[in-house]
Scaffold this motif. Structure first.
Motif, PDB file in Angstrom:
ATOM      1  N   MET A 148       0.856  -1.200   0.000  1.00  0.00           N
ATOM      2  CA  MET A 148       0.000   0.000   0.000  1.00  0.00           C
ATOM      3  C   MET A 148       0.891   1.249   0.000  1.00  0.00           C
ATOM      4  SD  MET A 148      -2.879   1.172   2.768  1.00  0.00           S
ATOM      5  CE  MET A 148      -3.830  -0.324   2.883  1.00  0.00           C
ATOM      6  N   SER A 149       0.566   2.209  -0.872  1.00  0.00           N
ATOM      7  CA  SER A 149       1.312   3.473  -0.814  1.00  0.00           C
ATOM      8  C   SER A 149       1.002   4.108   0.542  1.00  0.00           C
ATOM      9  CB  SER A 149       0.868   4.394  -1.948  1.00  0.00           C
ATOM     10  OG  SER A 149      -0.504   4.686  -1.787  1.00  0.00           O
ATOM     11  N   GLU A 150       1.746   5.145   0.881  1.00  0.00           N
ATOM     12  CA  GLU A 150       1.600   5.670   2.244  1.00  0.00           C
ATOM     13  C   GLU A 150       0.665   6.867   2.294  1.00  0.00           C
ATOM     14  OE1 GLU A 150       4.705   5.759   4.874  1.00  0.00           O
ATOM     15  OE2 GLU A 150       5.247   3.675   4.463  1.00  0.00           O
ATOM     16  N   PRO A 151      -0.557   6.652   2.646  1.00  0.00           N
ATOM     17  CA  PRO A 151      -1.537   7.744   2.623  1.00  0.00           C
ATOM     18  C   PRO A 151      -1.589   8.513   3.942  1.00  0.00           C
ATOM     19  CG  PRO A 151      -2.638   5.664   3.087  1.00  0.00           C
ATOM     20  CD  PRO A 151      -1.175   5.367   3.050  1.00  0.00           C
ATOM     21  N   PHE A 152      -0.682   8.185   4.879  1.00  0.00           N
ATOM     22  CA  PHE A 152      -0.924   8.614   6.263  1.00  0.00           C
ATOM     23  C   PHE A 152      -0.775  10.120   6.489  1.00  0.00           C
ATOM     24  CE2 PHE A 152       0.554   4.199   6.190  1.00  0.00           C
ATOM     25  CZ  PHE A 152      -0.671   3.622   6.479  1.00  0.00           C
ATOM     26  N   LEU A 153       0.222  10.750   5.836  1.00  0.00           N
ATOM     27  CA  LEU A 153       0.363  12.197   6.049  1.00  0.00           C
ATOM     28  C   LEU A 153      -0.889  12.919   5.549  1.00  0.00           C
ATOM     29  CD1 LEU A 153       4.107  12.808   5.176  1.00  0.00           C
ATOM     30  CD2 LEU A 153       3.003  12.820   7.426  1.00  0.00           C
ATOM     31  N   GLU A 154      -1.410  12.416   4.436  1.00  0.00           N
ATOM     32  CA  GLU A 154      -2.614  13.039   3.888  1.00  0.00           C
ATOM     33  C   GLU A 154      -3.807  12.850   4.844  1.00  0.00           C
ATOM     34  OE1 GLU A 154      -3.436  11.770  -0.117  1.00  0.00           O
ATOM     35  OE2 GLU A 154      -5.485  12.572   0.102  1.00  0.00           O
ATOM     36  N   ARG A 155      -3.912  11.653   5.411  1.00  0.00           N
ATOM     37  CA  ARG A 155      -5.030  11.407   6.341  1.00  0.00           C
ATOM     38  C   ARG A 155      -4.908  12.274   7.590  1.00  0.00           C
ATOM     39  NH1 ARG A 155      -5.174   4.867   6.002  1.00  0.00           N
ATOM     40  NH2 ARG A 155      -5.963   4.717   3.872  1.00  0.00           N
ATOM     41  N   LEU A 156      -3.677  12.469   8.071  1.00  0.00           N
ATOM     42  CA  LEU A 156      -3.494  13.350   9.237  1.00  0.00           C
ATOM     43  C   LEU A 156      -3.976  14.759   8.899  1.00  0.00           C
ATOM     44  CD1 LEU A 156       0.021  12.215  10.570  1.00  0.00           C
ATOM     45  CD2 LEU A 156      -2.162  11.986  11.760  1.00  0.00           C
ATOM     46  N   ILE A 215      -5.690   4.663  15.161  1.00  0.00           N
ATOM     47  CA  ILE A 215      -4.254   4.972  15.131  1.00  0.00           C
ATOM     48  C   ILE A 215      -3.637   4.411  13.852  1.00  0.00           C
ATOM     49  CG2 ILE A 215      -2.035   4.317  16.141  1.00  0.00           C
ATOM     50  CD1 ILE A 215      -2.897   5.824  18.309  1.00  0.00           C
ATOM     51  N   PHE A 216      -3.984   3.181  13.539  1.00  0.00           N
ATOM     52  CA  PHE A 216      -3.409   2.576  12.326  1.00  0.00           C
ATOM     53  C   PHE A 216      -3.859   3.355  11.094  1.00  0.00           C
ATOM     54  CE2 PHE A 216      -3.401  -0.236   8.669  1.00  0.00           C
ATOM     55  CZ  PHE A 216      -2.083  -0.653   8.680  1.00  0.00           C
ATOM     56  N   TYR A 217      -5.128   3.742  11.075  1.00  0.00           N
ATOM     57  CA  TYR A 217      -5.661   4.471   9.918  1.00  0.00           C
ATOM     58  C   TYR A 217      -4.894   5.780   9.679  1.00  0.00           C
ATOM     59  CZ  TYR A 217      -9.025   6.736   6.823  1.00  0.00           C
ATOM     60  OH  TYR A 217      -9.610   7.357   5.754  1.00  0.00           O
ATOM     61  N   LEU A 218      -4.566   6.472  10.779  1.00  0.00           N
ATOM     62  CA  LEU A 218      -3.928   7.784  10.636  1.00  0.00           C
ATOM     63  C   LEU A 218      -2.408   7.721  10.547  1.00  0.00           C
ATOM     64  CD1 LEU A 218      -6.048   9.938  13.124  1.00  0.00           C
ATOM     65  CD2 LEU A 218      -6.144   9.969  10.626  1.00  0.00           C
ATOM     66  N   THR A 219      -1.816   6.625  11.077  1.00  0.00           N
ATOM     67  CA  THR A 219      -0.350   6.600  11.159  1.00  0.00           C
ATOM     68  C   THR A 219       0.292   5.403  10.460  1.00  0.00           C
ATOM     69  OG1 THR A 219      -0.247   5.268  13.173  1.00  0.00           O
ATOM     70  CG2 THR A 219      -0.505   7.655  13.462  1.00  0.00           C
ATOM     71  N   GLY A 220      -0.476   4.350  10.235  1.00  0.00           N
ATOM     72  CA  GLY A 220       0.097   3.126   9.666  1.00  0.00           C
ATOM     73  C   GLY A 220       0.910   2.352  10.679  1.00  0.00           C
ATOM     74  N   SER A 221       0.872   2.782  11.941  1.00  0.00           N
ATOM     75  CA  SER A 221       1.708   2.131  12.948  1.00  0.00           C
ATOM     76  C   SER A 221       0.930   1.082  13.730  1.00  0.00           C
ATOM     77  CB  SER A 221       2.241   3.185  13.931  1.00  0.00           C
ATOM     78  OG  SER A 221       2.850   2.521  15.025  1.00  0.00           O
ATOM     79  N   THR A 222       1.610  -0.042  13.998  1.00  0.00           N
ATOM     80  CA  THR A 222       1.034  -1.061  14.871  1.00  0.00           C
ATOM     81  C   THR A 222       1.818  -1.123  16.185  1.00  0.00           C
ATOM     82  OG1 THR A 222       2.401  -2.735  13.819  1.00  0.00           O
ATOM     83  CG2 THR A 222       0.172  -2.494  12.986  1.00  0.00           C
TER      84      THR A 222
END
Ligand SMILES: [Mn+2]
Length: 433
Positions: free
Chosen positions: A1-9, A55-62
């Motif tokens: 998956m490309s990294e959408p997290f900065l955009e979601r933040l 948290i995962f949705y916004l950061t991709g972190s587990t």
């Protein structure tokens, strides 16, 4: 998956900005999310760790053990205790808050755990509303409780609501990549079931079947997305049967409700299977449930009200119950009086995503309009518990039928995710042999 997290933040920050609340001197709203906590099982053991979905949705972190603060007018802040020598020695480098903060372009505050609450309080000064997510012992919830108790005065948030109110609308519309992940997880669950179903036979225990499914997931590097239900005969009449203590027996339909997780995205499938063949009555019940499934699927498209698909499902099932002579009287009256509730007590389905019952305003209210990008389960069923068999003097043993697939709402209509595992009676009879 490309990294959408900065955009979601960024999007979440914009949503916070829209939530500007009184008084006008306030800096507005903030969002405080705590990573999931390890759940104690027994003695020194813990349950399998599962990251918090928001948290995962916004950061991709587990990773565990951090709290994230988002505000509309300032950069995100990540709070975490520094990694101790003990943690490093016993668990390896399981988390790296500095790296995560860098990835999220956020400030990082690494301080001993007991000093973190006061740091967070300081950073929340001047905001009047707080959205939170976390478990009851998490920092986010502990801090929110102080605001709810209002023992800190008006310079701190005075109202609190769940993060899903802010993020639900956003999370319920899935990106192409998210739908791909859900479909991968559907694909694995289907492949596992396709392999296992032909092996099922009378005498096997429910637990044995469940373990076959779990080891099937493990072969694909996946894990179950919720506690798999394997319910033989009368156990299938209970919607969330947890026992897993029964045995498959000839003539008693077997209900399997299972799904797995890929990159934290879930699948959720149900099949009801003949063990040594269905009786003509069981076939008739199966066909009515399948008819409800098809009728609902053919309605799904953007602009349709969620309520409509539920009503369609009820209508088809009530007609079936009448033809089976289990309910008698005019269809309209049976629907109005909810006479079907003993046999169909749940709704047509739920949103599916990072959570198997995914966050969505549809789920909270059962109202709303279908939109492209939503992913829903369609899962009609007919259930005959011991109690209703007695009450309605039904001439058969207690059992349950449910059929469930996962459907993506597209710009033009609906798309079945997966589709390799048959759901129609003929396909299921062929598969079970
Ligand atoms: Mn489901």
């Amino acid at each position: 998956m490309s990294e959408p997290f900065l955009e979601r933040l960024k999007i979440a920050q914009n949503l916070l900005a829209k939530y500007k609340v009184v008084p006008s001197t306030s800096k507005g709203s903030a969002l405080l999310l705590s990573a999931a906590l390890e759940k104690h099982r027994s003695g020194d053991t813990a349950y399998r760790y599962r990251a918090n979905s928001n948290i995962f949705y916004l950061t991709g972190s587990t990773e565990g053990n951090f709290t994230l603060l988002l505000r509309s007018d300032a950069s995100p802040i990540l709070y975490a205790p520094p990694i101790s020598a003990h943690e490093l020695r016993w668990e390896g480098h399981a988390r790296n808050p500095e790296n995560l903060a860098k990835k999220l372009k956020s400030e990082v505050k690494l301080k001993e755990a007991d000093t973190l609450p006061s740091l967070i309080l300081e950073d929340l000064k001047g905001y009047s509303h707080l959205f939170i997510d976390g478990e009851s012992e998490s920092l986010a919830v502990k801090i929110a409780k102080r605001f709810i108790a209002q023992d800190l005065g008006s310079r701190y948030p005075t109202s609190v609501s769940r993060a899903s109110l802010l993020l639900g609308e956003l999370r319920q519309i899935k990106s192409v990549e998210e739908i791909k992940s859900i479909e991968e997880s559907v694909d694995i669950a289907e492949r596992v079931l396709l392999e296992i179903i032909p092996q099922l036979k009378s005498g096997m225990s429910e637990k044995e079947v469940k373990n076959l499914i779990l080891s099937g997931y493990a072969k694909f590097g996946a894990e179950e997305s919720f506690n798999t239900i394997v319910a033989a005969g009368k156990n299938g009449a209970y919607l969330h049967y947890r026992g897993c203590t029964g045995r498959l027996s000839k003539g008693a339909p077997l209900l399997i409700d299972t799904g797995c997780e890929v990159a934290l995205y879930c699948s959720d499938l149900t099949r009801t299977l003949p063990i040594g063949g269905f009786t003509p009555l069981q076939e008739a019940i199966y066909e009515y449930v399948h008819e409800a499934y098809r009728a609902v699927c053919s309605l799904i498209r953007p602009g349709v009200e969620y309520r409509q698909i539920q009503e369609k499902c009820v209508e088809v099932l009530v007609k079936g119950l009448r033809r089976l002579k289990i309910l008698n009287g005019p269809v309209g009256r049976l629907i109005k009086e909810k006479s079907y509730l003993p046999f169909f007590p749940h709704s047509i389905g739920h949103s599916l995503g990072l959570d198997v019952h995914d966050v969505s305003p549809l789920r909270d209210t059962r109202e709303g309009i279908l939109k492209a990008g939503m992913v829903l389960t369609v899962e009609p069923g007919l259930y005959f518990t011991k109690e209703s068999v007695r009450k309605f003097s039904l001439p058969f043993a207690p059992m349950g039928f449910r059929l469930e697939n996962d459907i993506a709402v597209t710009s033009r209509g609906a798309r079945l995710l997966g589709g390799k595992l048959p759901i129609d009676l003929r396909g299921i009879k062929e598969l079970t042999g």
